[in-house]
Write a protein that holds these residues in place. Structure first.
Motif, PDB file in Angstrom:
ATOM      1  N   PRO A   2       1.018  -1.349  -0.143  1.00  0.00           N
ATOM      2  CA  PRO A   2       0.133   0.283  -0.516  1.00  0.00           C
ATOM      3  C   PRO A   2       0.869   1.039  -0.067  1.00  0.00           C
ATOM      4  O   PRO A   2       2.013   1.645   0.139  1.00  0.00           O
ATOM      5  CB  PRO A   2      -0.978   0.219   1.398  1.00  0.00           C
ATOM      6  CG  PRO A   2      -0.163  -1.835   1.467  1.00  0.00           C
ATOM      7  CD  PRO A   2       0.803  -2.263   0.782  1.00  0.00           C
ATOM      8  N   THR A   3       0.777   2.055  -0.347  1.00  0.00           N
ATOM      9  CA  THR A   3       0.985   3.752  -0.591  1.00  0.00           C
ATOM     10  C   THR A   3       1.282   4.146   0.327  1.00  0.00           C
ATOM     11  O   THR A   3       0.260   3.956   1.389  1.00  0.00           O
ATOM     12  CB  THR A   3       0.961   5.011  -1.958  1.00  0.00           C
ATOM     13  OG1 THR A   3      -1.078   5.002  -1.541  1.00  0.00           O
ATOM     14  CG2 THR A   3       1.104   3.881  -2.960  1.00  0.00           C
ATOM     15  N   TYR A   8       7.583  -3.333   6.492  1.00  0.00           N
ATOM     16  CA  TYR A   8       7.755  -4.383   7.878  1.00  0.00           C
ATOM     17  C   TYR A   8       8.331  -5.664   7.436  1.00  0.00           C
ATOM     18  O   TYR A   8       7.842  -6.951   6.823  1.00  0.00           O
ATOM     19  CB  TYR A   8       8.142  -4.902   9.078  1.00  0.00           C
ATOM     20  CG  TYR A   8       8.032  -3.390   9.907  1.00  0.00           C
ATOM     21  CD1 TYR A   8       9.032  -2.407  10.434  1.00  0.00           C
ATOM     22  CD2 TYR A   8       6.828  -2.423   9.800  1.00  0.00           C
ATOM     23  CE1 TYR A   8       9.042  -1.525  10.752  1.00  0.00           C
ATOM     24  CE2 TYR A   8       6.733  -1.282  10.395  1.00  0.00           C
ATOM     25  CZ  TYR A   8       7.940  -0.956  11.088  1.00  0.00           C
ATOM     26  OH  TYR A   8       7.933   0.451  11.934  1.00  0.00           O
ATOM     27  N   PRO A   9       9.485  -6.121   6.086  1.00  0.00           N
ATOM     28  CA  PRO A   9       9.219  -7.748   6.086  1.00  0.00           C
ATOM     29  C   PRO A   9      10.117  -8.100   6.662  1.00  0.00           C
ATOM     30  O   PRO A   9      10.180  -7.732   7.545  1.00  0.00           O
ATOM     31  CB  PRO A   9      11.001  -7.097   4.708  1.00  0.00           C
ATOM     32  CG  PRO A   9      11.690  -6.150   5.287  1.00  0.00           C
ATOM     33  CD  PRO A   9      11.104  -5.142   5.238  1.00  0.00           C
ATOM     34  N   VAL A  37      -1.472  -7.944  12.068  1.00  0.00           N
ATOM     35  CA  VAL A  37       0.434  -8.306  12.318  1.00  0.00           C
ATOM     36  C   VAL A  37       1.412  -8.187  13.774  1.00  0.00           C
ATOM     37  O   VAL A  37       1.486  -9.855  14.424  1.00  0.00           O
ATOM     38  CB  VAL A  37       0.970  -8.121  11.203  1.00  0.00           C
ATOM     39  CG1 VAL A  37       2.631  -8.509  11.528  1.00  0.00           C
ATOM     40  CG2 VAL A  37       1.187  -8.918   9.981  1.00  0.00           C
ATOM     41  N   GLY A  38       0.519  -6.954  14.326  1.00  0.00           N
ATOM     42  CA  GLY A  38       1.137  -6.767  14.773  1.00  0.00           C
ATOM     43  C   GLY A  38       2.893  -6.523  15.386  1.00  0.00           C
ATOM     44  O   GLY A  38       3.401  -6.958  14.522  1.00  0.00           O
ATOM     45  N   VAL A  89       5.998 -13.305   6.570  1.00  0.00           N
ATOM     46  CA  VAL A  89       4.586 -12.663   6.479  1.00  0.00           C
ATOM     47  C   VAL A  89       5.609 -10.953   6.775  1.00  0.00           C
ATOM     48  O   VAL A  89       6.351 -11.338   6.903  1.00  0.00           O
ATOM     49  CB  VAL A  89       4.376 -12.586   8.649  1.00  0.00           C
ATOM     50  CG1 VAL A  89       3.081 -11.539   8.595  1.00  0.00           C
ATOM     51  CG2 VAL A  89       3.607 -14.316   8.546  1.00  0.00           C
ATOM     52  N   HIS A  90       4.556  -9.992   5.963  1.00  0.00           N
ATOM     53  CA  HIS A  90       4.823  -8.977   6.174  1.00  0.00           C
ATOM     54  C   HIS A  90       4.340  -7.622   7.368  1.00  0.00           C
ATOM     55  O   HIS A  90       2.988  -8.331   6.994  1.00  0.00           O
ATOM     56  CB  HIS A  90       4.940  -8.115   4.586  1.00  0.00           C
ATOM     57  CG  HIS A  90       5.638  -8.490   3.701  1.00  0.00           C
ATOM     58  ND1 HIS A  90       6.769  -7.311   3.310  1.00  0.00           N
ATOM     59  CD2 HIS A  90       5.920  -9.770   3.442  1.00  0.00           C
ATOM     60  CE1 HIS A  90       7.336  -8.139   2.286  1.00  0.00           C
ATOM     61  NE2 HIS A  90       7.289  -8.976   2.537  1.00  0.00           N
ATOM     62  N   ARG A  91       4.664  -6.836   8.143  1.00  0.00           N
ATOM     63  CA  ARG A  91       3.377  -6.079   8.351  1.00  0.00           C
ATOM     64  C   ARG A  91       3.851  -4.941   8.237  1.00  0.00           C
ATOM     65  O   ARG A  91       4.693  -3.931   7.528  1.00  0.00           O
ATOM     66  CB  ARG A  91       4.680  -6.184  10.108  1.00  0.00           C
ATOM     67  CG  ARG A  91       3.634  -5.004  10.573  1.00  0.00           C
ATOM     68  CD  ARG A  91       4.694  -4.667  12.176  1.00  0.00           C
ATOM     69  NE  ARG A  91       3.646  -3.996  13.073  1.00  0.00           N
ATOM     70  CZ  ARG A  91       4.188  -2.593  12.974  1.00  0.00           C
ATOM     71  NH1 ARG A  91       4.509  -2.206  12.631  1.00  0.00           N
ATOM     72  NH2 ARG A  91       3.546  -2.245  14.108  1.00  0.00           N
TER      73      ARG A  91
END
Ligand code: AKG
Ligand code: FE2
Length: 119
Positions: A2-3, A8-9, A37-38, A89-91
């Motif tokens: 999203p722009t 956070y990879p 995700v937290g 998982v990405h955050r």
């Protein structure tokens, strides 16, 4: 991605790298929308790290150092950090920082504080 958001990879499986190390924000307030995700943690006065568990539709407000100065320590700047998500998982989080100008004037010995802020 999203722009206008922080990505956070996922961390490498064998490491426990943090997305953002422990810090206090320097401005007045940070307004934060995080996904489900937290990973955001805040530090208590006992130095324990507490998960800021994501609440759907809710924002996190983080007090910064300028706020602590402007309120003469009444409101504390929050020490916080972000732990990267587990592998795969990405955050995403969307922070908005409220910065501003601090003015302190002494009037008959009384300290008057004002600030103007903007996003
Ligand atoms: O992404 C977050 O949840 C917090 C980011 C943060 O602490 C910062 O940008 O100052
Ligand atoms: Fe921060």
């Amino acid at each position: 991605m999203p722009t206008g958001s922080d990505d956070y990879p996922p961390r490498a499986a064998e490491t426990a790298d943090q997305g953002v190390g422990a810090h206090k924000d320097y401005g007045y307030l940070a307004l934060l929308q995080q996904d489900e995700v937290g990973g955001l943690q805040v530090q208590s006065e006992d130095s324990d790290w507490i998960d800021a568990v994501p609440v759907p539709g809710a924002f996190v407000f983080n007090g910064g150092e300028m706020l602590e100065i402007a309120t003469q320590g009444c409101l504390k700047a929050t020490q916080h950090r972000v732990v990267s998500p587990q592998s795969g998982v990405h955050r995403y989080s969307i922070p908005a920082y409220i910065a501003g100008t601090l003015a302190q004037v002494k009037d008959n010995g009384q300290l008057l504080t004002s600030f103007s802020g903007r996003l």
